[in-house]
Design a protein around this motif. Structure first.
Motif, PDB file in Angstrom:
ATOM      1  N   SER A 243       0.832  -1.210   0.000  1.00 58.13           N
ATOM      2  CA  SER A 243       0.000   0.000   0.000  1.00 58.13           C
ATOM      3  C   SER A 243       0.864   1.256   0.000  1.00 58.13           C
ATOM      4  CB  SER A 243      -0.890   0.022   1.249  1.00 58.13           C
ATOM      5  OG  SER A 243      -1.770  -1.052   1.221  1.00 58.13           O
ATOM      6  N   PRO A 244       0.416   2.311  -0.650  1.00 63.85           N
ATOM      7  CA  PRO A 244      -0.757   2.406  -1.515  1.00 63.85           C
ATOM      8  C   PRO A 244      -0.541   1.628  -2.823  1.00 63.85           C
ATOM      9  CG  PRO A 244       0.320   4.574  -1.227  1.00 63.85           C
ATOM     10  CD  PRO A 244       1.155   3.578  -0.520  1.00 63.85           C
ATOM     11  N   PHE A 245      -1.529   0.808  -3.152  1.00 64.81           N
ATOM     12  CA  PHE A 245      -1.419  -0.101  -4.297  1.00 64.81           C
ATOM     13  C   PHE A 245      -1.229   0.666  -5.616  1.00 64.81           C
ATOM     14  CE2 PHE A 245      -3.069  -3.483  -7.164  1.00 64.81           C
ATOM     15  CZ  PHE A 245      -2.261  -4.512  -6.732  1.00 64.81           C
ATOM     16  N   GLN A 246      -1.891   1.840  -5.724  1.00 68.32           N
ATOM     17  CA  GLN A 246      -1.760   2.639  -6.959  1.00 68.32           C
ATOM     18  C   GLN A 246      -0.324   3.132  -7.149  1.00 68.32           C
ATOM     19  OE1 GLN A 246      -4.314   2.753  -4.983  1.00 68.32           O
ATOM     20  NE2 GLN A 246      -6.220   3.253  -6.054  1.00 68.32           N
ATOM     21  N   PHE A 247       0.371   3.263  -6.048  1.00 65.76           N
ATOM     22  CA  PHE A 247       1.787   3.627  -6.155  1.00 65.76           C
ATOM     23  C   PHE A 247       2.642   2.382  -6.447  1.00 65.76           C
ATOM     24  CE2 PHE A 247       5.829   3.584  -3.740  1.00 65.76           C
ATOM     25  CZ  PHE A 247       6.568   4.333  -4.647  1.00 65.76           C
ATOM     26  N   THR A 248       2.513   1.316  -5.653  1.00 63.12           N
ATOM     27  CA  THR A 248       3.424   0.162  -5.795  1.00 63.12           C
ATOM     28  C   THR A 248       3.161  -0.640  -7.063  1.00 63.12           C
ATOM     29  OG1 THR A 248       2.015  -1.391  -4.560  1.00 63.12           O
ATOM     30  CG2 THR A 248       3.627  -0.118  -3.286  1.00 63.12           C
ATOM     31  N   HIS A 249       1.939  -0.601  -7.568  1.00 61.17           N
ATOM     32  CA  HIS A 249       1.609  -1.426  -8.738  1.00 61.17           C
ATOM     33  C   HIS A 249       1.282  -0.594  -9.973  1.00 61.17           C
ATOM     34  CE1 HIS A 249       1.864  -4.789  -6.046  1.00 61.17           C
ATOM     35  NE2 HIS A 249       1.652  -5.623  -7.045  1.00 61.17           N
ATOM     36  N   GLN A 250       1.774   0.652 -10.024  1.00 64.40           N
ATOM     37  CA  GLN A 250       1.510   1.482 -11.209  1.00 64.40           C
ATOM     38  C   GLN A 250       2.150   0.815 -12.433  1.00 64.40           C
ATOM     39  OE1 GLN A 250       3.872   5.354 -11.096  1.00 64.40           O
ATOM     40  NE2 GLN A 250       4.045   4.703  -8.961  1.00 64.40           N
ATOM     41  N   GLY A 251       1.338   0.688 -13.479  1.00 65.48           N
ATOM     42  CA  GLY A 251       1.840   0.123 -14.736  1.00 65.48           C
ATOM     43  C   GLY A 251       2.053  -1.389 -14.712  1.00 65.48           C
ATOM     44  N   ALA A 252       1.624  -2.052 -13.655  1.00 64.24           N
ATOM     45  CA  ALA A 252       1.825  -3.516 -13.576  1.00 64.24           C
ATOM     46  C   ALA A 252       0.726  -4.223 -14.357  1.00 64.24           C
ATOM     47  CB  ALA A 252       1.832  -3.974 -12.123  1.00 64.24           C
ATOM     48  N   SER A 253       1.117  -4.986 -15.367  1.00 63.96           N
ATOM     49  CA  SER A 253       0.142  -5.573 -16.292  1.00 63.96           C
ATOM     50  C   SER A 253      -0.863  -6.491 -15.594  1.00 63.96           C
ATOM     51  CB  SER A 253       0.883  -6.355 -17.375  1.00 63.96           C
ATOM     52  OG  SER A 253       1.698  -7.344 -16.763  1.00 63.96           O
ATOM     53  N   TRP A 254      -0.448  -7.125 -14.479  1.00 62.67           N
ATOM     54  CA  TRP A 254      -1.314  -8.085 -13.797  1.00 62.67           C
ATOM     55  C   TRP A 254      -2.215  -7.412 -12.746  1.00 62.67           C
ATOM     56  CZ3 TRP A 254       3.744  -7.098 -12.945  1.00 62.67           C
ATOM     57  CH2 TRP A 254       4.142  -6.792 -11.657  1.00 62.67           C
TER      58      TRP A 254
END
Ligand code: BGC
Length: 358
Positions: A243-254
């Motif tokens: 968390s924040p997921f929008q930060f850690t997973h930005q641009g992650a295809s899955w």
């Protein structure tokens, strides 16, 4: 004359010493095929002391949890394990997808060549003084239908725990990575299945450390749903933190269709941003204290599409927040999309390494 005698005495003493060394040296070497590790403990271990052995560690992500090692780009090399030890890390977590290496029907036999591959990695790491968390990753069938695939999970753990029962205490087992799907909103099913797997493991590994995390992908706020068997004190509670997921997973295809719209999200480390993390950790610690269980952050990381300075700030804050609270951690991950190690250049990424090992 006196000087000459003294000189001869010194020469003789040195010669004898080196001669003694030469003759005794071969006896000090263990025979090549001798097992170099201590046997596992025959009495209960202190789970808090054992958890401290995880200390600061790395996940070997995208390697053995790919359908075949190398399919997702990374093949684990002995030099990587050496580099991890040399950098001062204490542990590795080894994500492994066992179901693709076993029969999918009874008796669910695990491929013996695959076992040999895992043995090699585990033994190389242990020999370098690293603690190893051996996990069970991407068991999709089980997450979709726990009742139908219960026996598969149990058969896997019966084989894995039997196979590694003589390994030293620094090998830990983790029953299932990120229980989700049908387990979500049904913690009782997960708690019971974890107990059943644990009971099987205990037949051959009475005091080995076993790591268990909660439903909803090991969400930190689901820790209170964990119901661990009171009498078993060789357990470590785990959670993951992205968390924040929008930060850690930005641009992650899955991470879903929206992930590209999160590109450019920074993490500045403002008081509020920091507090969101430490508040979540404090709540987890309160549960751990109430239940006298050690806590382990098995995965945390920010994907490579986030900017480097934000990744540095976030990773540093999460790692230090753990350390202040006695929470051991393994960063996600060594050398793929979140990687702290650049495999093309064969070198550490300095900012991320500094965040992990200041
Ligand atoms: C998954 C990985 C993923 C990571 C971050 C892990 O638990 O197995 O595939 O990259 O979480 O999302």
């Amino acid at each position: 004359m006196f000087k000459f005698i003294l000189y001869m005495l010194v020469v003789l003493t040195i010669a004898c010493a080196s001669c003694r060394q030469k003759t005794t040296e071969p006896e000090q070497q263990p025979p090549e095929d001798e097992w170099p590790f201590d046997p596992p403990s025959t009495e209960p271990l202190d789970a808090f002391e054992m958890n401290a052995k995880i200390g600061r560690g790395l996940n070997f992500g995208n390697a053995l949890e790919a359908p075949a090692e190398g399919d997702w780009g990374i093949v684990i090399r002995d030099e990587y394990i050496q580099a991890i030890a040399d950098a001062g890390f204490n542990s590795i977590r080894l994500p492994i997808t066992w179901p693709t290496r076993s029969q999918s029907t009874a008796p669910f036999t695990i491929d013996s060549q695959f076992f040999q591959r895992v043995d090699h990695i585990v033994e190389t790491a242990l020999a370098l003084g690293l603690t190893v968390v051996l996990n069970n990753h991407h068991f999709d069938e089980l997450n979709e239908n726990p009742q139908e695939h219960r026996n598969w999970l149990l058969a896997l753990w019966e084989q894995i725990s039997g196979h590694y029962s003589d390994y030293p205490d620094e090998l830990f087992f983790e029953i299932l990575n990120e229980p989700h799907g049908a387990f979500n909103n049904n913690a009782a099913i997960w708690n019971q299945l974890a107990r059943d797997a644990l009971a099987l493991i205990r037949k051959t590994n009475p005091y080995r450390m076993v790591v268990i995390g909660p439903i909803s992908w090991n969400a930190i706020d689901r820790i209170p749903t964990l119901d661990l068997p009171e009498e078993d004190r060789c357990l470590i509670a785990t959670f993951h933190y992205y968390s924040p997921f929008q930060f850690t997973h930005q641009g992650a295809s899955w991470a879903g269709d929206d992930a590209n719209s999160w590109l450019g999200t920074p993490w500045m480390g403002s008081p509020n941003e920091r507090k969101a993390i430490t508040d979540a950790f404090d709540t987890a610690v309160a549960w751990a204290q109430q239940h006298t269980r050690p806590l382990y952050l098995g995965e945390f990381g920010a994907y490579e599409k986030a900017d480097d300075n934000s990744r540095y700030r976030w990773t540093d804050h999460v790692a230090r927040s753990c350390e202040k609270r006695g929470i051991s951690w393994t960063y996600w991950e060594f050398g793929a999309g979140f990687g702290v190690y650049d495999r093309d250049k064969n070198e550490w990424r300095p900012l991320l390494l500094k965040a992990l090992m200041p």
